[in-house]
Design an enzyme around this catalytic site. Structure first.
Site, PDB file in Angstrom:
ATOM      1  N   ASP A 116      35.542  50.223  21.360  1.00 60.73           N
ATOM      2  CA  ASP A 116      35.819  49.850  19.970  1.00 60.73           C
ATOM      3  C   ASP A 116      34.622  49.198  19.281  1.00 60.73           C
ATOM      4  OD1 ASP A 116      36.093  47.638  21.552  1.00 60.73           O
ATOM      5  OD2 ASP A 116      38.036  47.008  20.755  1.00 60.73           O
ATOM      6  N   THR A 118      31.389  49.720  19.909  1.00 61.15           N
ATOM      7  CA  THR A 118      30.421  50.782  19.619  1.00 61.15           C
ATOM      8  C   THR A 118      30.904  51.629  18.444  1.00 61.15           C
ATOM      9  OG1 THR A 118      29.823  50.830  21.950  1.00 61.15           O
ATOM     10  CG2 THR A 118      29.183  52.745  20.662  1.00 61.15           C
ATOM     11  N   ASP A 140      39.961  50.254  29.900  1.00 53.85           N
ATOM     12  CA  ASP A 140      41.135  49.464  29.509  1.00 53.85           C
ATOM     13  C   ASP A 140      42.235  50.313  28.848  1.00 53.85           C
ATOM     14  OD1 ASP A 140      39.556  47.301  30.280  1.00 53.85           O
ATOM     15  OD2 ASP A 140      38.771  47.031  28.261  1.00 53.85           O
ATOM     16  N   ARG A 175      52.246  37.466  53.928  1.00 54.43           N
ATOM     17  CA  ARG A 175      51.600  36.738  52.829  1.00 54.43           C
ATOM     18  C   ARG A 175      52.018  37.254  51.456  1.00 54.43           C
ATOM     19  NH1 ARG A 175      45.422  36.686  55.198  1.00 54.43           N
ATOM     20  NH2 ARG A 175      45.704  34.837  56.471  1.00 54.43           N
ATOM     21  N   GLY A 183      41.231  44.804  32.171  1.00 50.34           N
ATOM     22  CA  GLY A 183      42.055  45.383  31.102  1.00 50.34           C
ATOM     23  C   GLY A 183      41.855  44.697  29.770  1.00 50.34           C
ATOM     24  N   ARG A 274      46.946  34.673  49.105  1.00 53.96           N
ATOM     25  CA  ARG A 274      45.527  35.028  48.946  1.00 53.96           C
ATOM     26  C   ARG A 274      45.315  35.673  47.570  1.00 53.96           C
ATOM     27  NH1 ARG A 274      45.506  32.383  52.761  1.00 53.96           N
ATOM     28  NH2 ARG A 274      44.447  32.654  54.759  1.00 53.96           N
ATOM     29  N   HIS A 280      34.485  44.305  38.841  1.00 53.12           N
ATOM     30  CA  HIS A 280      33.760  45.504  38.421  1.00 53.12           C
ATOM     31  C   HIS A 280      33.886  46.673  39.387  1.00 53.12           C
ATOM     32  CE1 HIS A 280      32.183  42.477  35.736  1.00 53.12           C
ATOM     33  NE2 HIS A 280      31.857  43.469  34.935  1.00 53.12           N
ATOM     34  N   GLN A 282      36.389  48.194  39.676  1.00 51.96           N
ATOM     35  CA  GLN A 282      37.214  49.119  38.884  1.00 51.96           C
ATOM     36  C   GLN A 282      36.388  49.970  37.932  1.00 51.96           C
ATOM     37  OE1 GLN A 282      40.890  46.521  37.496  1.00 51.96           O
ATOM     38  NE2 GLN A 282      39.135  45.332  38.153  1.00 51.96           N
TER      39      GLN A 282
HETATM   40  O1  F6P Z   1      36.208  46.655  28.574  1.00 52.31           O
HETATM   41  C1  F6P Z   1      35.927  46.927  29.916  1.00 52.31           C
HETATM   42  C2  F6P Z   1      35.896  45.655  30.726  1.00 52.31           C
HETATM   43  O2  F6P Z   1      35.634  45.984  32.075  1.00 52.31           O
HETATM   44  C3  F6P Z   1      37.138  44.775  30.615  1.00 52.31           C
HETATM   45  O3  F6P Z   1      38.210  45.259  31.388  1.00 52.31           O
HETATM   46  C4  F6P Z   1      36.597  43.446  31.056  1.00 52.31           C
HETATM   47  O4  F6P Z   1      37.349  42.399  30.487  1.00 52.31           O
HETATM   48  C5  F6P Z   1      35.193  43.457  30.514  1.00 52.31           C
HETATM   49  O5  F6P Z   1      34.854  44.806  30.265  1.00 52.31           O
HETATM   50  C6  F6P Z   1      34.160  42.865  31.431  1.00 52.31           C
HETATM   51  O6  F6P Z   1      32.936  42.887  30.763  1.00 52.31           O
HETATM   52  P1  F6P Z   1      31.540  42.565  31.460  1.00 52.31           P
HETATM   53  O7  F6P Z   1      31.139  43.772  32.258  1.00 52.31           O
HETATM   54  O8  F6P Z   1      30.635  42.310  30.309  1.00 52.31           O
HETATM   55  O9  F6P Z   1      31.747  41.381  32.356  1.00 52.31           O
END
Ligand code: F6P
Length: 359
Positions: A116, A118, A140, A175, A183, A274, A280, A282
């Protein structure tokens, strides 16, 4: 014709699929030249970093995560930060310089791939007369204008696989495992990964959670003989104002949503807990087949839009079809999970706690 392409904002699996599709379609079908700007709009501000893109350059990049062009979530040309000689930070508008650079490179269009932030910048360039086409990306999945963005499916798959793996330790050690996922302000990744991975609790920002009810849910599972619980929590999930004792429990600024929820479980229930922050992981790795397909289809459509002169518009997926909408409209609305929608109902029908007492 000669077109430019850039990737801005956080990286997402599938970006290289878009770049590859843009280059191949532009070169094969239209015989156009393609140049890539490095590190988003930074590359348009300082054009020394322009990369000539041909079929050879994009060979083998389809399965690769990240972006061969590099990206940044800083460097807004309309509010450009730089360090002055005296060491102070100054903000200036360098958008005119970008337009001059665009013209000096004799470009006919820019394909701007990003989220968004960009898209908002891309729209401003369009208003200044630059022929632009937008391609949406974000793990996200929070853009209203498109049913889905590439990167999301890979992120959900990674989170789902993490849940699968956490199940074994959770069950063996009896656990409660709390998995925090990304997100931003939306709960899409948590919700879909939680359902696909068979989580017991899914906490999302769209449903501020009832802490007491969450504790009861975990306690009941142990009492019933299910000797573990898996909670998936979105990074922006918060407890609701009114909880059982009438006070909203406060989260320390240094605690993440997952750390806070784990602490509450530890305090209130006598169980081993835990916390796992997926972070990242993800955003990385090879895109799934779905994201490769989506990125590829978006890339081809973006080039077709340039050919048709459809500027100021962004590629979207509507149902099964790739279409486009005006960037001005697309950049406006964020897509959040509907607390009473079909996905939450699906989770709750399975007995997954989604922040409120199950009916
Ligand atoms: O918008 C993608 C995203 O990975 C979000 O899920 C997360 O909140 C944010 O970017 C993390 O940003 P950065 O890589 O700058 O820490």
């Amino acid at each position: 014709m000669r077109i430019g392409v850039s990737t801005g904002g956080g990286d997402a699996p599938g970006l290289n699929a878009v770049i590859r599709a843009v280059v191949k379609t532009a070169r094969r079908r239209y015989k156009w030249d393609v140049v890539g700007f490095e590190d988003g709009f930074e590359g348009l501000i300082n054009i020394k970093d322009v990369m000539r893109l041909d079929e050879q350059k994009v060979q083998g990049i389809l399965p690769q995560g990240g972006t061969i062009l590099g990206t940044t979530n800083r460097g807004d040309p309309f509010n450009y930060q730089y360090k002055d000689m005296d060491g102070s930070t100054k903000i200036i508008d360098v958008s005119d310089r970008c337009l001059q650079n665009f013209e000096s490179l004799q470009l006919d269009a820019l394909i701007s791939i990003g989220g968004d932030g960009t898209m908002a910048i891309t729209q401003k360039f369009f208003e200044k007369g630059m022929p632009v086409v937008g391609v949406p990306k974000t793990i996200d999945n929070d853009l209203m204008a498109t049913d889905v963005t590439f990167g999301f499916n890979t992120a959900v798959t990674t989170a789902m696989e993490a849940i699968d793996k956490l199940h074994t330790t959770a069950a063996s050690h009896h656990r409660t495992m709390v998995l925090e996922v990304m997100g931003r302000d939306a709960g899409w990744i948590a919700l879909e990964a939680g359902i696909a991975g068979g989580a017991d609790l899914i906490l999302i920002p769209e449903i501020p959670y009832d802490l007491d009810a969450a504790m009861k849910h975990i306690r009941r599972r142990y009492a019933r003989g299910s000797n573990f619980s898996i909670a998936v929590i979105a990074e922006a999930a918060e407890p609701r104002e009114e909880n059982g004792d009438g006070e909203k429990p406060r989260r320390r600024a240094s605690d993440t949503a997952g750390m806070f929820f784990s602490e509450m479980v530890r305090k209130n229930l006598d169980v081993d807990v835990r916390t796992i922050i997926l972070g990242h992981l993800q955003r990385g790795g090879s895109p799934t087949a779905m994201d490769r397909m989506l990125g590829t289809r978006f890339g081809v459509h973006a080039v077709e839009m340039v050919a048709e002169g459809k500027f100021g518009r962004m590629v979207t997926l509507e149902g099964r079809f790739v279409k486009d909408v005006s960037i001005a409209e697309a950049a406006k609305q964020q897509k959040l999970v509907d607390p009473d929608g079909e996905l939450v109902r699906t989770a709750e029908s399975l007995g997954i706690f989604c922040g409120r007492s199950l009916k």
